[in-house]
Design a protein around this motif. Sequence first.
Motif, short mmCIF file in Angstrom:
data_model
loop_
_atom_site.label_atom_id
_atom_site.label_comp_id
_atom_site.label_asym_id
_atom_site.label_seq_id
_atom_site.Cartn_x
_atom_site.Cartn_y
_atom_site.Cartn_z
N GLU A 192 73.67 24.07 49.46
CA GLU A 192 72.34 24.47 49.01
C GLU A 192 71.36 23.32 49.23
O GLU A 192 71.66 22.17 48.87
N PRO A 193 70.20 23.59 49.84
CA PRO A 193 69.24 22.51 50.07
C PRO A 193 68.65 22.01 48.76
O PRO A 193 68.23 22.80 47.92
N LEU A 194 68.62 20.70 48.57
CA LEU A 194 68.09 20.10 47.36
C LEU A 194 66.77 19.38 47.62
O LEU A 194 65.81 19.55 46.88
N TRP A 195 66.74 18.55 48.65
CA TRP A 195 65.52 17.84 49.04
C TRP A 195 65.33 17.95 50.54
O TRP A 195 66.30 17.90 51.30
N LEU A 196 64.10 18.10 50.97
CA LEU A 196 63.73 18.04 52.39
C LEU A 196 63.02 16.71 52.63
O LEU A 196 62.05 16.39 51.95
N VAL A 197 63.50 15.96 53.60
CA VAL A 197 62.96 14.64 53.90
C VAL A 197 62.31 14.68 55.29
O VAL A 197 62.93 15.15 56.26
N ASN A 198 61.10 14.20 55.36
CA ASN A 198 60.38 14.14 56.64
C ASN A 198 59.83 12.73 56.79
O ASN A 198 58.98 12.29 56.00
N ALA A 199 60.32 12.02 57.78
CA ALA A 199 59.85 10.66 58.06
C ALA A 199 59.18 10.64 59.42
O ALA A 199 59.58 11.36 60.34
N SER A 200 58.14 9.84 59.56
CA SER A 200 57.43 9.75 60.83
C SER A 200 57.22 8.29 61.19
O SER A 200 57.26 7.41 60.34
N ALA A 201 56.99 8.08 62.49
CA ALA A 201 56.80 6.72 62.98
C ALA A 201 55.47 6.13 62.57
O ALA A 201 55.22 4.95 62.84
N ASP A 202 54.62 6.93 61.92
CA ASP A 202 53.34 6.39 61.45
C ASP A 202 53.42 5.95 59.99
O ASP A 202 52.43 6.00 59.27
N HIS A 203 54.62 5.56 59.55
CA HIS A 203 54.85 4.91 58.26
C HIS A 203 54.75 5.87 57.07
O HIS A 203 54.53 5.42 55.95
N ARG A 204 54.93 7.15 57.28
CA ARG A 204 54.83 8.10 56.18
C ARG A 204 56.19 8.78 55.94
O ARG A 204 56.81 9.28 56.87
N LEU A 205 56.62 8.77 54.69
CA LEU A 205 57.84 9.46 54.29
C LEU A 205 57.48 10.49 53.23
O LEU A 205 56.84 10.16 52.23
N THR A 206 57.86 11.73 53.48
CA THR A 206 57.58 12.82 52.55
C THR A 206 58.89 13.43 52.08
O THR A 206 59.76 13.72 52.90
N VAL A 207 59.03 13.59 50.77
CA VAL A 207 60.23 14.19 50.19
C VAL A 207 59.80 15.39 49.34
O VAL A 207 58.99 15.24 48.43
N LYS A 208 60.36 16.54 49.66
CA LYS A 208 60.06 17.77 48.93
C LYS A 208 61.31 18.23 48.19
O LYS A 208 62.36 18.45 48.79
N ALA A 209 61.20 18.35 46.86
CA ALA A 209 62.33 18.81 46.06
C ALA A 209 62.31 20.34 46.01
O ALA A 209 61.26 20.95 45.83
N MET A 210 63.46 20.94 46.16
CA MET A 210 63.57 22.39 46.01
C MET A 210 63.46 22.77 44.53
O MET A 210 63.84 21.98 43.64
N PRO A 211 62.95 23.96 44.24
CA PRO A 211 62.77 24.35 42.83
C PRO A 211 64.02 24.24 41.97
O PRO A 211 63.93 23.89 40.79
N PRO A 212 65.23 24.54 42.52
CA PRO A 212 66.42 24.44 41.65
C PRO A 212 66.77 23.03 41.21
O PRO A 212 67.58 22.86 40.29
N VAL A 213 66.21 22.00 41.84
CA VAL A 213 66.58 20.63 41.49
C VAL A 213 65.96 20.27 40.14
O VAL A 213 64.73 20.21 40.00
N GLN A 214 66.79 20.03 39.18
CA GLN A 214 66.34 19.69 37.83
C GLN A 214 66.54 18.19 37.56
O GLN A 214 67.33 17.54 38.24
N PRO A 215 65.80 17.63 36.60
CA PRO A 215 66.00 16.22 36.26
C PRO A 215 67.46 15.93 35.91
O PRO A 215 68.17 16.78 35.38
N ALA A 216 67.89 14.72 36.22
CA ALA A 216 69.27 14.34 35.95
C ALA A 216 69.53 14.27 34.45
O ALA A 216 68.61 14.06 33.65
#
Length: 230
Positions: free
Chosen positions: A130-154
């Motif tokens: 099941e997907p938990l986080w989507l990670v998108n990194a680019s060479a222009d120094h930007r990292l984006t992390v998207k949490a899926m709705p089912p991901v709850q705090p630890a």
Amino acid sequence: MKPDNYERNHALAAEYVVGTLQGAARQRFERWMMTSSRLRRQVWYWERRLQPFNDSLPEASPPDAVWHAIEQRLFPGTVEPAAPRWWQTLTAWRWSAGIAMLAVFALLVWTPPPTVVTHYVGVVQSQQAEPLWLVNASADHRLTVKAMPPVQPADGGRDYQLWLLPESGAPVSLALLPTGGAQLKVDLSDQQVRQLLQSRSLAISLEPAGGSPTGQPTGPVVYQTRLVQM
């Protein structure tokens, strides 16, 4: 199509959503998608990622001639063909085509080529795929992390912490991860970008609230992922 080739399947999912996957290949992909939940998630990811481009397109109404052609095919003999207007004549189309070609030529000559930014994507998955986080990194120094709705705090008030795993040396802390559908954007340093593009490896550990007190993972590493170039 090979079910075990993640990078190729991810690219095929992108082509399917964009519409460039056609013919028998598209039909095979759709049949395979019916039996593969992982492939459906890859298609869903690209649909969500490309939807903003669809929303940004202006609405356009088809010309009257198109509607007349449709009515003639549906109800032959009952619709009078519309008289051509001045801009629909052959001469007008020739002038229009010439002007359009000049405009395109001017754009090609005077418009500088767009800057292409290379992107790297990764999907952090649970043991049940099941997907938990989507990670998108680019060479222009930007990292984006998207949490899926089912991901709850630890549990226990702890935080999920994201680490870059360089090819050599100690892990590098990048951020505390969001949960519950939230999104986080991180500006990377030049060194972090170089290390990330070299290793493309990330790990997630469970740390005390606020992150590791030592600057290195102190809790268990619960997830890992690798980034693939798009």
